[in-house]
Write an enzyme that holds these catalytic residues in place. Structure first.
Site, PDB file in Angstrom:
ATOM      1  N   LEU A   1      42.387  32.960  30.936  1.00  0.00           N
ATOM      2  CA  LEU A   1      42.461  33.132  32.439  1.00  0.00           C
ATOM      3  C   LEU A   1      43.750  32.788  32.720  1.00  0.00           C
ATOM      4  O   LEU A   1      44.380  33.352  33.638  1.00  0.00           O
ATOM      5  CB  LEU A   1      41.403  32.333  32.939  1.00  0.00           C
ATOM      6  CG  LEU A   1      41.237  32.182  34.575  1.00  0.00           C
ATOM      7  CD1 LEU A   1      40.975  33.691  35.252  1.00  0.00           C
ATOM      8  CD2 LEU A   1      40.421  31.342  35.055  1.00  0.00           C
TER       9      LEU A   1
ATOM     10  N   HIS B   1      30.600  38.290  43.452  1.00  0.00           N
ATOM     11  CA  HIS B   1      31.446  39.477  44.245  1.00  0.00           C
ATOM     12  C   HIS B   1      30.519  40.448  45.091  1.00  0.00           C
ATOM     13  O   HIS B   1      31.117  40.491  46.261  1.00  0.00           O
ATOM     14  CB  HIS B   1      32.246  40.169  42.951  1.00  0.00           C
ATOM     15  CG  HIS B   1      32.793  39.566  42.025  1.00  0.00           C
ATOM     16  ND1 HIS B   1      33.363  38.206  42.275  1.00  0.00           N
ATOM     17  CD2 HIS B   1      33.065  39.678  40.614  1.00  0.00           C
ATOM     18  CE1 HIS B   1      34.041  37.844  40.987  1.00  0.00           C
ATOM     19  NE2 HIS B   1      33.752  38.640  40.172  1.00  0.00           N
TER      20      HIS B   1
END
Length: 496
Positions: free
Chosen positions: A27, A260
């Site tokens: 990440l 999301h």
């Protein structure tokens, strides 16, 4: 500059230390450091103020970390010579400290590096800014928070601050999320905690409130009297690709829908906030989540693509969904009776994320329904599907569109990456695009009962072929919910 009293000015000056925890992980390399580089290149991170510190268990030197990051920095895409020179300058801002996530020794070393940077910038004690970015698995959040609290806090009585940025997943269900929130909440106040959901940094998601509340013709239409259904869709055309073991612990609902897509739903459905202040906006989002009625079994379809369990890291008998379509219903005056269809899946026939608002039929009109579509990715666009007369001598109608495609309309205007925007917000202290604790709790309350039943094997995933639209049952659910597909019309992104 005035000292002491004028806190607003003080907080934006003085040294800024950005600590990337988990600096050697994927990440950090793929998202965090490239976002910091773009902020640096655009002048938002000043080399005379900022120091970037990587922290992880791996024992490597500053230069080794810089070399790992270099290949991920976006200097290739049409970069000028000046921009190519930005890369080595940026990398020189990065230092590395090695240490474990649960022992004070490493964090004392980290604090020493931060303090040395602050000293070198002649920052008054307590007026410096410290940002900790957690590019880490959530299991270590509590111990890392404790270490930062004990060893690395800025003395913020003089206008400086310490803030933490935490990544999803925030727990696996209501109980684990609340436990995590409590553990972090005992150490940091809510204004210091930035729970990042990168969808809230996307250009067209950020545009939603402006679209809805700054355009006269949407205001009277945005309700149950005119809108038949709303779809919020996320599709990927690839499977878990080596992440099977990780994905199998979570599944598509935890991975995409609970965060999301639900965040997007809040912005589509919320009432107009009292003001555009972050807390007022977040208040309205929480009200939407609290108005969602419990999910019904017959309005949920789960799928798993054929071949998913062939990944050696996935158990052969896994029931984890790689696809889900579900209908959420909001019990309030504006949305009573309007289905909000959330749909997400892997290994499908296309890659896209979009919001599709379908309006009700015009009496006596057979051509097809009006739709307003916001395309989040790829090819950012918004277009309105409407019926027009077919050009020519005959009086016949066809479906066409009013189209705002960003690549065409805003040529040469770079659209920032979500992470760039969100990291800049944390530096500025703007929490509008981050998830508040009560919002997180309300989101988990919606999905936890269903997730527990999936985990116990009581709700099964049906199989579907990779490269298809997903399970046939999902299309049937859409039809039952009232969605009417327009046959013979396909939106084609305009070419430049």
């Amino acid at each position: 500059m005035a000292s002491g009293g004028n806190n607003e000015n003080v907080t934006e000056t003085g040294s800024l230390s950005i600590v990337v925890l988990g600096a050697s992980g994927d990440l950090a390399k793929k998202k965090t450091f490239p976002a910091l580089f773009n902020l640096y290149r655009q002048g938002f991170l000043h080399p005379d103020e900022v120091c970037i510190l990587g922290y992880a268990r791996t024992k490597i030197s500053d230069d080794e970390l810089r070399n790992r990051i270099r290949g991920y920095l976006p200097h290739g895409k049409g970069a000028s010579n000046d921009q190519a020179e930005d890369v080595p300058k940026f990398l020189q801002l990065i230092k590395y400290v090695s240490g474990s996530y649960d022992s004070e020794d490493g964090f004392h070393s980290l604090d020493k590096e931060i303090s040395a940077h602050e000293l070198s910038k002649h920052t008054a004690e307590g007026s410096s800014r410290r940002l900790f970015y957690f590019a880490l698995p959530p299991s270590v959040y509590p111990s890392v928070c404790k270490m930062i609290k004990n060893c690395c806090m800025n003395k913020s009585d003089r206008g400086g601050w310490t803030r933490i940025v935490v990544e999803k997943p925030f727990g696996k269900d209501l109980e684990s999320a609340e436990q995590l929130s409590t553990q972090i909440g005992e150490l940091f106040d809510e204004p210091q905690i930035y729970r990042i959901d990168h969808y809230l940094g996307k250009e067209l998601v950020q545009n939603l409130l402006v679209l809805r509340f700054a355009n006269r013709f949407f205001l009277p239409l945005w309700n149950r009297d005119n809108i038949d259904n709303v779809q919020i869709v996320f599709r990927e055309d690839f499977g878990t690709e080596g992440r099977g073991g990780y994905f199998d612990q979570y599944g598509i609902i935890r991975d995409i829908i609970q965060n999301h897509l639900l965040q997007v739903l809040c912005l589509v459905a919320m009432e107009k906030p009292v003001s555009l202040k972050p807390e007022h906006i977040r208040d309205e989002k929480v009200k939407v989540l609290q108005s969602v009625i419990p999910l019904k079994d017959e309005e949920v379809v789960l799928g798993q693509y054929d071949g998913y369990t062939e990944d050696p890291t996935v158990p052969d008998n896994s029931n984890t969904p790689t696809f889900a379509t579900m209908v959420l219903r909001i019990h309030n005056e504006r949305w009573e009776g309007v289905p909000f269809i959330l749909k997400a899946g892997k290994a499908l026939n296309s890659r896209k994320a979009e919001i599709r608002v379908q309006f009700k039929d015009v009496p006596g009109q057979k051509q097809g329904r009006n739709e307003f579509v916001i395309r989040l990715q790829p090819s950012e666009a918004m277009y309105m599907k409407l019926t027009v007369k077919q050009p020519g001598l005959e009086m016949s109608t066809i479906q066409s569109e009013l189209d705002l495609s960003y690549g065409q309309r805003y040529q040469g205007v770079p659209i920032p990456e979500a992470y760039e925007r969100l990291i800049l917000d944390t530096i500025r202290g703007d929490q509008q695009h981050f998830v508040r604790r009560d919002e997180l709790k309300a989101a988990w309350e919606i999905f936890t009962p269903l997730l527990h039943r999936i985990d116990r094997g009581e709700v099964k995933s049906v199989s579907y072929k990779p490269g298809s639209r997903g399970p046939v049952e999902a299309d049937q659910l859409l039809e039952r919910a009232g969605y009417v597909q327009t046959h013979g019309y396909i939106w084609i992104p305009p070419t430049l």
